[in-house]
Design a protein around this motif. Structure first.
Motif, mmCIF file in Angstrom:
data_model
loop_
_atom_site.group_PDB
_atom_site.id
_atom_site.type_symbol
_atom_site.label_atom_id
_atom_site.label_comp_id
_atom_site.label_asym_id
_atom_site.label_seq_id
_atom_site.Cartn_x
_atom_site.Cartn_y
_atom_site.Cartn_z
ATOM 1 N N CYS A 11 0.750 -1.204 -0.040
ATOM 2 C CA CYS A 11 0.124 -0.040 0.146
ATOM 3 C C CYS A 11 0.830 1.115 0.212
ATOM 4 C CB CYS A 11 -1.122 -0.066 1.152
ATOM 5 S SG CYS A 11 -2.168 -1.069 1.177
ATOM 6 N N ALA A 12 2.078 1.142 -0.361
ATOM 7 C CA ALA A 12 2.974 2.466 -0.258
ATOM 8 C C ALA A 12 4.087 2.215 -1.415
ATOM 9 C CB ALA A 12 3.315 2.767 1.182
ATOM 10 N N GLY A 13 3.820 2.663 -2.487
ATOM 11 C CA GLY A 13 4.822 2.535 -3.712
ATOM 12 C C GLY A 13 6.270 3.411 -3.338
ATOM 13 N N LEU A 14 7.216 2.900 -3.737
ATOM 14 C CA LEU A 14 8.503 3.633 -3.554
ATOM 15 C C LEU A 14 9.118 3.683 -4.980
ATOM 16 C CD1 LEU A 14 9.853 2.222 -0.304
ATOM 17 C CD2 LEU A 14 8.618 4.476 -0.535
ATOM 18 N N THR A 15 9.596 4.978 -5.364
ATOM 19 C CA THR A 15 10.405 5.010 -6.608
ATOM 20 C C THR A 15 11.530 5.729 -6.247
ATOM 21 O OG1 THR A 15 8.362 5.399 -7.906
ATOM 22 C CG2 THR A 15 10.429 5.855 -8.818
ATOM 23 N N ALA A 16 12.891 5.175 -6.679
ATOM 24 C CA ALA A 16 14.320 5.639 -6.483
ATOM 25 C C ALA A 16 14.289 6.929 -7.008
ATOM 26 C CB ALA A 16 15.340 4.796 -6.711
ATOM 27 N N LEU A 17 15.309 7.752 -6.655
ATOM 28 C CA LEU A 17 15.239 9.190 -7.090
ATOM 29 C C LEU A 17 16.080 9.001 -8.354
ATOM 30 C CD1 LEU A 17 16.155 12.295 -6.736
ATOM 31 C CD2 LEU A 17 18.475 11.282 -5.956
ATOM 32 N N THR A 18 17.054 8.318 -8.836
ATOM 33 C CA THR A 18 17.724 8.601 -9.927
ATOM 34 C C THR A 18 17.391 7.779 -11.031
ATOM 35 O OG1 THR A 18 19.344 7.045 -9.345
ATOM 36 C CG2 THR A 18 19.784 9.551 -8.677
ATOM 37 N N SER A 19 17.567 8.379 -12.108
ATOM 38 C CA SER A 19 17.086 7.596 -13.446
ATOM 39 C C SER A 19 18.588 7.637 -14.252
ATOM 40 C CB SER A 19 16.260 8.530 -14.300
ATOM 41 O OG SER A 19 14.990 8.505 -13.623
ATOM 42 N N THR A 20 19.030 6.508 -14.689
ATOM 43 C CA THR A 20 20.275 6.446 -15.409
ATOM 44 C C THR A 20 20.193 6.748 -16.745
ATOM 45 O OG1 THR A 20 20.812 4.480 -13.967
ATOM 46 C CG2 THR A 20 22.067 4.796 -15.981
ATOM 47 N N ILE A 21 20.910 7.580 -17.269
ATOM 48 C CA ILE A 21 20.800 8.208 -19.010
ATOM 49 C C ILE A 21 21.730 7.239 -19.518
ATOM 50 C CG2 ILE A 21 20.516 10.350 -18.190
ATOM 51 C CD1 ILE A 21 23.523 10.847 -18.882
ATOM 52 N N ALA A 22 21.630 6.975 -20.898
ATOM 53 C CA ALA A 22 22.396 6.580 -21.505
ATOM 54 C C ALA A 22 23.884 6.876 -21.828
ATOM 55 C CB ALA A 22 21.840 6.441 -23.109
ATOM 56 N N ILE A 23 24.767 5.703 -21.299
ATOM 57 C CA ILE A 23 26.283 6.102 -21.517
ATOM 58 C C ILE A 23 26.615 5.456 -22.594
ATOM 59 C CG2 ILE A 23 28.384 5.709 -20.316
ATOM 60 C CD1 ILE A 23 27.068 6.019 -17.732
ATOM 61 N N LEU A 97 -2.487 5.772 4.803
ATOM 62 C CA LEU A 97 -2.463 7.227 4.988
ATOM 63 C C LEU A 97 -1.383 7.971 4.048
ATOM 64 C CD1 LEU A 97 -2.008 7.410 8.821
ATOM 65 C CD2 LEU A 97 -4.338 8.099 7.560
ATOM 66 N N PHE A 98 -0.483 7.251 3.702
ATOM 67 C CA PHE A 98 0.784 7.583 2.792
ATOM 68 C C PHE A 98 0.050 7.832 1.451
ATOM 69 C CE2 PHE A 98 3.934 6.975 -0.565
ATOM 70 C CZ PHE A 98 4.932 7.730 -0.019
ATOM 71 N N HIS A 99 -0.787 6.755 0.902
ATOM 72 C CA HIS A 99 -1.222 6.807 -0.466
ATOM 73 C C HIS A 99 -2.275 7.850 -0.582
ATOM 74 C CE1 HIS A 99 0.408 3.889 -3.156
ATOM 75 N NE2 HIS A 99 0.808 3.147 -2.352
ATOM 76 N N ASN A 100 -2.959 8.152 0.542
ATOM 77 C CA ASN A 100 -4.011 9.188 0.414
ATOM 78 C C ASN A 100 -3.314 10.725 0.726
ATOM 79 O OD1 ASN A 100 -6.184 7.389 0.367
ATOM 80 N ND2 ASN A 100 -6.315 7.100 2.321
#
Length: 724
Positions: A11-23, A97-100
Motif C-alpha cells: 500500500c505504499a509505492g516507492l520510486t528511487a530518486l535517480t534515472s540512469t541516462i544512456a552512457i 495514509l501515505f497513499h492518501n
C-alpha cells in the motif's frame, strides 16, 4: 536507456530518486596505428573511464561494503519479494495514509514504526518517512531519515528491496533539489539546472556529490549517472548560476577530479555532451588562475585536458611542472606529443621511453599503456628503424596485430623477419593439441587458437600470435620461392602428437615435389602432370601456402572480413611525414606477383598454361586443363565483384580493395583461356559448359595420342614425297 528502481511496499509505492541516462561509447580509436600516423602521434585519445573513476572516489565504511547491495548478504527468505516483509496492521494503516497523501498523519504513524517494529519493517518505515518529510518540506530531516535507512542496513537489518543503497541517492536528490531543478525530456533523458546561488550552495552541492559517489562505489550505477547529470548541469555555459558554482568546483579537489574525468572520458552520452560545455570547463580552469605552484595533485589530467583542447602552451606548462615534481607516465606521454608537434623526434622518443618506465604509477589505464608502446613503435618506424619498430610492437601484439602484419609482410626483408621470428617465437607444446585438422579450400587460420577441454577457442593468445607470425613468415618464404626454408615455419602445435606425417606437411612436400618435377622430369607428359598437380594444390591450398595476411589477399583468419590492412605510407598524406622513402620502396617490392587478391590462383593458371603447352592441343587433357583454369578465373571474378560491392558499402574501411579486386581482370583472363581453347582445342562433350563441371585431364591417353599424331605426320610426309 533509462533505469528506475521501482519498489512496491504494501500500500505504499516507492520510486528511487535517480534515472540512469544512456552512457554511449565515445570516439573509436582504431586498433591499427599505422593507417593514420599523424592522428596516432599527435592526437590524445580518451585517457579516463568516467564510471571507473567515480566508483573509486566514494568514501564507504567496512559495514557498508559488507552489507549494502550485495545479494550474498541479503536475508534469503526475503529475496525476490516486492512488498515490505512482516508488515503488521499498524504498518498497513500507515501505508494507507501515505497513499492518501495525508502527510501529517502518515508522518506520525511512520515515525513510530521506524523505531518500534521488526528490523525489516524499520528499514521500510525509515525510507518512507524520508519521502514524507521531503513532501512536508523538512529537507534536512528527510536527508537524515534516508541516511538512517542506509545505516540500519549497513548494521545488519534485512534489505530484500535494496532500499539501503537507494537511500543514499534519495538523500542526495533532496539536497540537489535545494540548489537546482531536475527535469526529464521526452526521450527520458534527465537534466539538472542550477538555481539561484545561496551562501551554502556549493557546500550542499558537495554533500550531494559525496552521497552519489558513495552509492556508485557500493555498486549502484544510478550513482554514476547522477554524478554525470550534475556535471552536465554545472558546465552549462548559458547558466550564470552554474558558472558561479563551476568556478568554485574547479578549485575543490573532489569536484576537480570529477570534472577532469568527465572531460577526458569516452563514455559521454551524445545527447547531452557538447563542445560548448567542455570549452566552458576549460575556460573556467584557465580563468581561475590555476598555477602549478598550488600543488594540485591532478596536474597531469589538467595537461591532458588542455592538450585535447589545443591549448598546447598550457598543456606543456602543466605537464612539465608535474613531470619535474612527480615523474608520471601521463606527463611524459603528453610531453612526447608536444615534442612531436615541434618536430623534435629524438626528444619525443626519450619521453616515450620515460612514460613506459613509469607505467606502474597507474596514471594510465591498460589500454593507454598499450597505446603509448604502440606510438613509440610508430615513431621508431618513422626514423627508418624497421626491425626495432617490430621489436617495440611485439609486446602489444594482441592489440596492434594489424601493424605487426604490415611490418612483417611489407617492410622487413624475409631474412630480417626470419631472424626476428627465430629469436622471438617458438612452437608451444600442448599435449591436448590435435595432430591433424581438415584443411578447407577457404583457409581459416586457426594457428592462434587455444584449446579448452573439448571446445576450440578461436581467440588469439600470446602463443597464438607467435604461431601466426611463424606461419606468416612461412607463406612469405613460399612466395619468394624459398620452399624448403619455409617448411619448418609451417609447424603446428599438434605436430608433436602425430604418429605419422602431419597433413599440412604432406601438402607442403607434395607442392615442392610437384614444382620440382614440372621442370626436371624427362618426359614432357610427366612435366605436364606435375604442373597440373602443383596448380591444383595452389588452387585448393594457396591461401594457406602463399596467402598474405594483409594486402592484397586479406587472409581473413579469425577476422571474417580481413583486417583492413593498409598498403603503405604513400597512400595517405597523413603518413608521408612519418615515414622514410625506404619504407615505401620495401613495401612495393614485397607485394606478390601478380599483385592481385587470390594471387595464387593466377599462379595456378600459369602452371596450367605451362602444362597445356606440353601436350597435344587435340587431347582431352588440353581441353580439360583450360576448362579448369577458366572456371577458376570465373570464380575469382565473382568473388572480386562481391568484394568490390562490400568495399563500396563500407567507405570507412582502411583501404579500398578496388585496385586489386577488379572483377574485370579475372574475367578477361577467363575469356583469354576460353578463346585459346576455341583456337586450338578439339571438340569435347564439356565444351558447351566450359568452365563448369570440368573432367579430370586424362594424361594417360596423351602418349598414345602423341604416337598416333607422330605416325599421322609420318604418313602425311610419305604421301607428300610420293606425290613428287
Amino acid at each position: 536507456m533509462k533505469r528506475s528502481i521501482k519498489i512496491m511496499l504494501y500500500c505504499a509505492g516507492l520510486t528511487a530518486l535517480t534515472s540512469t541516462i544512456a552512457i554511449a561509447c565515445g570516439p573509436y580509436f582504431p586498433w591499427q596505428l599505422l593507417d593514420n600516423r599523424k592522428e596516432t602521434l599527435l592526437n590524445l585519445p580518451a585517457i579516463d573511464s568516467f564510471s571507473q573513476k567515480v566508483k573509486t572516489l566514494g568514501v564507504v565504511t567496512a559495514e557498508e561494503k559488507k552489507n549494502l547491495y550485495s545479494a550474498t548478504n541479503l536475508n534469503d527468505p526475503y529475496i525476490g519479494q516486492t512488498t515490505c516483509p512482516n508488515t503488521d496492521e499498524a504498518y498497513k494503516k500507515a501505508a494507507i495514509l501515505f497513499h492518501n497523501k495525508q502527510w501529517e498523519d502518515a508522518y506520525s504513524a511512520f515515525s513510530m514504526l521506524a523505531y518500534n517494529s521488526n528490523p525489516a519493517q524499520q528499514v521500510c518505515a525509515k525510507y518512507t518517512l524520508g519521502r514524507i518529510e521531503k513532501e512536508l518540506g523538512h529537507f534536512e530531516d528527510a536527508v537524515q531519515s534516508f541516511n538512517s535507512t542506509a545505516y540500519l542496513v549497513a548494521h545488519g537489518a534485512p534489505d530484500p528491496l535494496h532500499l539501503g543503497i537507494a537511500a543514499y541517492g534519495e538523500a542526495a536528490g533532496v539536497i540537489l533539489d535545494q540548489i537546482g531543478m531536475r527535469s526529464i525530456d521526452k526521450d527520458d533523458v534527465v537534466y539538472w539546472q542550477v538555481g539561484s546561488i545561496k551562501e551554502d550552495s556549493f557546500l550542499q552541492l558537495q554533500r550531494a556529490v559525496e552521497l552519489y559517489l558513495k552509492q556508485a562505489t557500493l555498486g549502484d550505477n544510478d550513482g554514476v549517472s547522477s554524478v554525470m547529470i550534475i556535471l552536465q548541469g554545472l558546465s552549462d555555459p548559458n547558466n550564470l548560476n552554474a558558472r558561479e558554482l563551476l568556478k568554485q568546483a574547479v578549485q575543490n579537489s573532489l569536484l576537480r577530479k570529477l570534472l577532469l574525468a568527465y572531460v577526458l572520458t569516452d563514455e559521454i552520452d551524445y545527447k547531452v555532451y557538447s563542445k560548448a560545455k567542455i570549452q566552458n570547463i576549460l575556460q573556467t580552469f584557465i580563468q581561475t588562475g590555476l598555477d602549478p605552484k598550488n600543488n594540485y595533485d591532478d596536474m597531469g589530467s589538467l595537461a591532458a585536458f588542455a592538450y585535447q583542447n589545443n591549448d598546447v602552451d598550457k598543456a606543456q606548462a602543466f605537464a612539465e611542472y608535474d613531470w619535474n615534481r612527480n615523474q608520471k607516465a601521463l606527463d611524459a606521454w603528453i610531453l612526447a606529443k608536444i615534442a612531436l608537434r615541434k618536430g623534435e623526434k629524438i626528444k619525443a622518443q626519450d619521453y616515450y621511453h620515460q612514460a613506459i618506465s613509469h607505467f606502474n604509477d597507474e596514471t594510465l589505464q591498460t589500454r593507454n599503456r598499450q597505446r603509448v608502446q604502440g606510438e613509440r613503435a610508430v615513431l621508431t618506424l618513422s626514423q627508418g628503424n624497421f626491425v626495432q619498430a617490430l621489436e617495440e610492437l611485439w609486446s602489444v601484439r594482441d592489440i596492434y596485430w594489424g601493424d605487426i602484419v604490415y611490418l612483417a609482410e611489407n617492410v622487413l626483408t624475409p631474412d630480417e623477419l626470419r631472424q626476428f621470428v627465430n629469436s622471438h617465437t617458438n612452437v608451444p607444446k600442448d599435449s591436448k593439441a590435435a595432430c591433424n585438422r581438415d584443411i578447407e579450400e577457404d583457409y581459416v587460420d586457426q594457428n592462434a587458437a587455444e584449446t579448452s577441454d573439448d571446445e576450440y577457442n578461436m581467440r588469439y593468445s600470446l602463443n597464438g600470435r607467435s604461431m601466426a607470425l611463424r606461419h606468416l613468415l612461412a607463406r612469405r618464404l613460399m612466395r619468394e620461392g624459398r620452399l624448403q626454408e619455409a617448411i619448418p615455419y609451417f609447424t603446428q602445435i599438434g605436430d608433436a602428437n602425430c604418429k605419422g606425417t602431419p597433413q599440412h606437411v604432406q601438402i607442403e612436400r607434395s607442392y615442392i615435389k610437384a614444382t620440382t618435377d614440372m621442370h626436371r622430369s624427362f618426359w614432357a607428359t610427366d612435366r605436364a602432370k606435375a604442373a597440373w598437380k602443383a596448380a591444383t594444390i595452389l588452387r585448393r591450398h594457396g591461401m594457406e601456402l602463399m596467402g598474405t595476411d594483409g594486402y592484397p589477399d586479406q587472409n581473413p583468419g579469425t577476422y571474417p572480413q580481413g583486417i583492413g590492412q593498409m598498403i603503405g605510407p604513400a597512400n595517405d598524406l597523413n603518413n608521408e611525414p612519418w615515414s622514410v622513402p625506404a619504407e615505401q620502396v620495401r613495401t612495393g617490392a614485397s607485394w606478390p606477383i601478380p599483385n592481385r587478391r587470390f594471387h595464387y590462383r593466377y599462379l595456378a593458371v600459369e602452371d596450367v598454361s605451362y602444362a597445356a603447352n606440353l601436350i597435344p592441343y587435340q587431347s582431352q587433357a588440353y581441353a580439360a586443363l583450360l576448362c579448369h583454369a577458366n572456371g577458376w578465373m570465373q570464380k575469382t571474378s565473382y568473388y572480386d565483384g562481391v568484394s568490390m560491392a562490400k568495399d563500396t558499402e563500407s567507405p570507412s574501411s582502411h583501404m579500398s580493395l578496388g585496385a586489386v579486386n577488379d572483377p574485370q581482370f579475372a574475367y578477361a583472363k577467363s575469356r583469354e583461356l576460353y578463346n585459346l581453347y576455341l583456337k586450338n582445342g578439339a571438340v569435347v562433350p564439356f565444351a558447351k559448359d566450359f568452365g563448369y563441371n570440368c573432367p579430370q585431364p586424362k594424361f594417360g591417353a596423351v602418349p598414345k595420342l602423341k604416337r598416333d599424331l607422330f605416325w599421322k605426320e609420318v604418313k602425311k610426309s610419305l604421301q607428300s614425297l610420293r606425290g613428287h
